[in-house]
Motif scaffolding. Structure first.
Motif, PDB file in Angstrom:
ATOM      1  N   UNK A   1       8.254   7.739  -4.932  1.00  0.00           N
ATOM      2  CA  UNK A   1       7.504   8.909  -4.320  1.00  0.00           C
ATOM      3  C   UNK A   1       6.213   8.963  -4.771  1.00  0.00           C
ATOM      4  N   UNK A   2       5.904   8.424  -6.079  1.00  0.00           N
ATOM      5  CA  UNK A   2       5.142   8.429  -6.600  1.00  0.00           C
ATOM      6  C   UNK A   2       3.763   7.610  -7.001  1.00  0.00           C
ATOM      7  N   UNK A   3       4.179   6.891  -7.237  1.00  0.00           N
ATOM      8  CA  UNK A   3       3.577   5.025  -6.651  1.00  0.00           C
ATOM      9  C   UNK A   3       2.247   5.397  -5.108  1.00  0.00           C
ATOM     10  N   UNK A   4       0.975   5.475  -5.691  1.00  0.00           N
ATOM     11  CA  UNK A   4      -0.175   5.470  -4.803  1.00  0.00           C
ATOM     12  C   UNK A   4      -0.864   4.469  -5.417  1.00  0.00           C
ATOM     13  N   UNK A   5      -2.124   4.168  -4.161  1.00  0.00           N
ATOM     14  CA  UNK A   5      -2.314   3.382  -5.015  1.00  0.00           C
ATOM     15  C   UNK A   5      -2.332   1.660  -3.902  1.00  0.00           C
TER      16      UNK A   5
ATOM     17  N   UNK B   1       0.754  -1.045  -0.085  1.00  0.00           N
ATOM     18  CA  UNK B   1       0.028   0.117  -0.515  1.00  0.00           C
ATOM     19  C   UNK B   1       0.958   1.293  -0.312  1.00  0.00           C
ATOM     20  N   UNK B   2       0.716   1.927  -0.942  1.00  0.00           N
ATOM     21  CA  UNK B   2       1.536   3.377  -1.521  1.00  0.00           C
ATOM     22  C   UNK B   2       0.931   4.927  -0.930  1.00  0.00           C
ATOM     23  N   UNK B   3       0.885   4.917   0.126  1.00  0.00           N
ATOM     24  CA  UNK B   3       0.217   6.616   0.093  1.00  0.00           C
ATOM     25  C   UNK B   3       1.071   7.623   0.496  1.00  0.00           C
ATOM     26  N   UNK B   4       0.620   9.108   0.759  1.00  0.00           N
ATOM     27  CA  UNK B   4       1.521  10.126   0.919  1.00  0.00           C
ATOM     28  C   UNK B   4       2.286  10.086   2.506  1.00  0.00           C
TER      29      UNK B   4
END
Length: 385
Positions: free
Chosen positions: A264-268, A245-248
């Motif tokens: 760093x820009x991976x989200x979701x 899980x990639x979040x801020x």
């Protein structure tokens, strides 16, 4: 091409929008588990099944076009077939078994010119010509079956799991012989198997099937190293699945925070897939020891804490180590005797980040360049959350 079985409203869709082209001289391997549709596709090519929709062209001739009502019977298609169970006539000598397709096609010239003896010699069974099939071993019968299929020089050779009934050593031997024959004779073939090693060893291309669809098709090594979907990765041996899980606030992997793992820009939500041989195992806190694994540690390594060995399954060269981290169960293949590990022991599990394949949770597709590549020499340690 599409094919289903059953009554309208209660159909079982076996083939769904299959679109494949086999180049001249190519050996295409259809790879997948039982029930994925690969044998139905093979039977459709030879004419033993009639698809509900689609077209089939073999050697420049149309043998099926459902829109125009074209269906060429199996005996009129320029196809040779090698079956899993050999399918030799027990009352006929080997020579007559191999000669049968030439006789049925009225190819007297080939019979007169010694085609039967030629193909028997090609498969190293010339000395068995006067024996009956029950007098032969399984490997000999399969070679005779291959000779029979090759005798009329078909435009397309179909092989329906021809090695699956053989013992392990003989299977490897015939696999090598089949590869050599394809290289020497250059025949065009479609080979069906559920064995990934067989597919990679034999295929000029591999098509992985899933629920009647082609999931991925390409060069065998490329498919193995970069499975396009999570299904393909799992089927080809990357059975270890770790939810990411990639979040801020950072990245969590298997419930543990691993700063610096992903870009760093991976989200979701994602899933990492790893093969058994790519996992590392070491006793908890023993970060100076050599990890028990075949995986390289020349690049960045991620480590998960709070593991416990459930079982060790010994082998001659490598052993299977089953590890639990919370509700997660992982399987590592480690060199036998490399470390003093035992069931119940507290361990950490790691992996070379370059070996992990990342897939999106929503559609299961491969996510390239997911990892943080700013420093390829560091270690990433997990912290329980």
């Amino acid at each position: 091409m599409a094919k289903s079985f059953g009554r309208p409203g209660n159909e079982i869709h076996v083939l769904r929008n299959v679109d494949l082209e086999v180049a001249d001289g190519e050996l295409l391997v259809l790879l997948g588990p039982s029930g994925c549709g690969k044998t139905t596709l093979l039977r459709s090519l030879v004419g033993l099944e009639r698809p509900d929709a689609g077209r089939i062209h073999i050697g420049g001739s149309c043998v099926l076009d459902t829109a125009r009502g074209v269906f060429v019977q199996p005996n009129r298609r320029d196809v040779g077939m090698v079956f899993q169970n050999y399918a030799l006539w027990p009352h006929m000598r080997v020579r007559k078994n191999v000669a049968y397709p030439l006789q049925s096609r009225g190819n007297k010239a080939a019979l007169k010119d010694g085609r039967v003896e030629e193909v028997l010699d090609i498969v190293q069974c010339g000395h068995l010509a006067d024996r009956y099939p029950p007098e032969l071993s399984g490997g000999q019968q399969q070679r005779v079956s291959l000779a029979r299929a090759l005798a009329p020089r078909p435009a397309l050779l179909l092989l329906d799991e021809p090695l699956s009934n053989l013992d392990a050593l003989l299977r490897v031997e015939l696999r090598a012989q089949l590869r050599l024959l394809h290289r020497e004779l250059g025949f065009t073939a479609v080979h069906v198997t559920h064995d990934q090693e067989e597919a990679i060893a034999l295929g000029t291309r591999v098509a992985v099937m899933n629920a009647g669809r082609i999931e991925q098709v390409g060069d065998p090594i490329e498919v193995y190293r970069a499975p396009a979907t999570e299904y393909v990765a799992d089927f080809l041996g990357a059975r270890n699945r770790l939810e990411l899980r990639a979040e801020d606030g950072g990245v969590a992997l298997a419930g543990q925070r691993l700063p610096g793992l992903a870009r760093d820009d991976l989200r979701g939500s994602f899933a990492l897939r790893l093969r058994d041989e790519h996992l590392l195992v070491r006793p908890t806190g023993d970060d100076t020891s050599s990890p028990a694994s075949h995986a390289t540690t020349a690049t960045a390594t991620a480590w998960l804490a709070d593991g416990r060995i459930v079982e060790l399954l010994p082998g001659i060269e490598t052993s299977e180590c089953v590890v639990e981290i919370g509700d997660l169960r992982l399987f590592a293949r480690i060199p036998t005797g490399a470390m003093d590990l035992r069931p119940g022991q507290s361990v950490e599990v790691g992996f070379a980040i370059d070996k992990a394949r990342c897939y999106s949770q929503d559609h299961g597709r491969l996510v390239p360049d997911w990892a943080d590549r700013t420093d390829r020499t560091h270690q990433v340690a997990g912290v329980s959350s």
